[in-house]
Design an enzyme around this catalytic site. Structure first.
Site, PDB file in Angstrom:
ATOM      1  N   ASP A 295      43.794  56.884  44.808  1.00 61.54           N
ATOM      2  CA  ASP A 295      44.363  55.990  43.805  1.00 61.54           C
ATOM      3  C   ASP A 295      44.470  56.651  42.432  1.00 61.54           C
ATOM      4  OD1 ASP A 295      41.611  56.096  43.494  1.00 61.54           O
ATOM      5  OD2 ASP A 295      41.269  53.996  43.955  1.00 61.54           O
TER       6      ASP A 295
ATOM      7  N   ASN B  24      32.810  44.302  44.523  1.00 55.40           N
ATOM      8  CA  ASN B  24      33.459  43.193  45.224  1.00 55.40           C
ATOM      9  C   ASN B  24      33.980  43.619  46.597  1.00 55.40           C
ATOM     10  OD1 ASN B  24      35.635  44.800  44.604  1.00 55.40           O
ATOM     11  ND2 ASN B  24      36.659  43.334  43.266  1.00 55.40           N
TER      12      ASN B  24
ATOM     13  N   HIS C 135      35.863  46.269  47.247  1.00 59.92           N
ATOM     14  CA  HIS C 135      37.151  46.979  47.284  1.00 59.92           C
ATOM     15  C   HIS C 135      36.958  48.422  47.753  1.00 59.92           C
ATOM     16  CE1 HIS C 135      36.891  48.254  42.749  1.00 59.92           C
ATOM     17  NE2 HIS C 135      36.565  49.285  43.497  1.00 59.92           N
TER      18      HIS C 135
ATOM     19  N   GLU D 260      41.883  45.260  46.223  1.00 57.61           N
ATOM     20  CA  GLU D 260      40.996  44.203  45.772  1.00 57.61           C
ATOM     21  C   GLU D 260      40.951  43.076  46.812  1.00 57.61           C
ATOM     22  OE1 GLU D 260      39.163  44.907  43.395  1.00 57.61           O
ATOM     23  OE2 GLU D 260      40.157  45.295  41.485  1.00 57.61           O
TER      24      GLU D 260
END
Ligand code: F6R
Length: 241
Positions: A67, A136, A138, A143
């Site tokens: 990313d 979370n 990810h 996400e």
């Protein structure tokens, strides 16, 4: 998923290094899928040390990164291109022309995402993909969502991710709110996947990945269907399991 629980961050980095060492030594022209963030810093430092000791050769290695923030210039010291150069590429004999990080300044981000996905295919997929995990759940910047986008795409970052990553920037307002990221199906193109996790802040995400029903609300859990995933986590990250 296979799970290796170790004492601390250093042991996590050492176990990951042994796995990477085997992949690179057994296939000198391998394709590495790489992550950024705090988690793989120890692994990259170990790989640099092995290179300096003459035990690893990166001259035929290619790499694709998960990313990149958007928009952010590669020269910006918070960009993931800058991170990869300074933590690994500048210190080993990899040909930078064979290292691919999504283009955070692309005029046409959709075309840049397609180009990244095409590059993964052209290289024949990753021999190994290194992943960190967000608080979370990810992976990459995929996400939690009810409708994950499978391949490389633009993602809006959640409040939780922006807050978690603000520590690298001068202020939270400076954190880009979007990123280009491989999708879960891009990541699944890797033949082998290692997920690294260290610290109590990752404990809920590791529990959701290993113990709860797979759900796109915890993107890492979607890797359950991949045949070769190893989670390497320290005792703190495993503490809710
Ligand atoms: C980075 C990436 C992210 C991080 C995750 C954990 O390329 O894809 O998914 O792995 O946000 O970040 P750290 O390691 O900083 O806790």
């Amino acid at each position: 998923m296979k799970v290796i629980v170790v004492k601390d961050y250093n042991e996590m980095s050492n176990v990951a290094t042994d796995i990477m060492y085997d992949v690179i030594s057994n296939k000198p022209d391998c394709v590495l899928g790489l992550a950024t963030g705090s988690t793989p810093e120890g692994l990259y430092a170990n790989l640099v040390a092995l290179y300096r000791e003459g035990k690893l050769d990166f001259s035929k290695v290619s790499s694709v990164n998960l990313d990149e923030y958007y928009p952010l210039a590669p020269e910006n010291d918070q960009s993931y291109r800058y991170f990869m150069n300074t933590h690994l590429f500048d210190h080993v004999n990899i040909d930078k022309a064979n290292t691919y990080v999504p283009n955070g300044l692309a005029q046409d981000p959709e075309a840049a995402c397609k180009a990244h996905e095409d590059k993964i295919d052209e290289l024949g997929g990753m021999d190994i993909q290194v992943l960190g995990i967000g608080q979370n759940g990810h992976i990459g910047f995929n996400e939690p969502s009810d409708n994950p986008i499978p391949f490389t795409h633009m993602e809006n970052l959640t409040e939780s991710t922006i807050k978690a990553n603000a520590r690298f920037f001068e202020s939270e307002a400076d954190v880009p709110t979007r990123a280009l990221t491989m999708g879960i199906q891009s990541i699944m193109k890797a033949r082998k996947i290692i997920i690294l996790a260290s610290g109590k802040s990752k404990a809920a995400a590791i529990k959701a990945t290993l113990k709860d029903e797979p759900t796109p609300r915890c993107p890492a859990s979607l890797l359950y269907s991949h045949p070769d995933v190893t989670v390497i986590c320290d005792e703190d990250a495993y503490s809710l399991c």
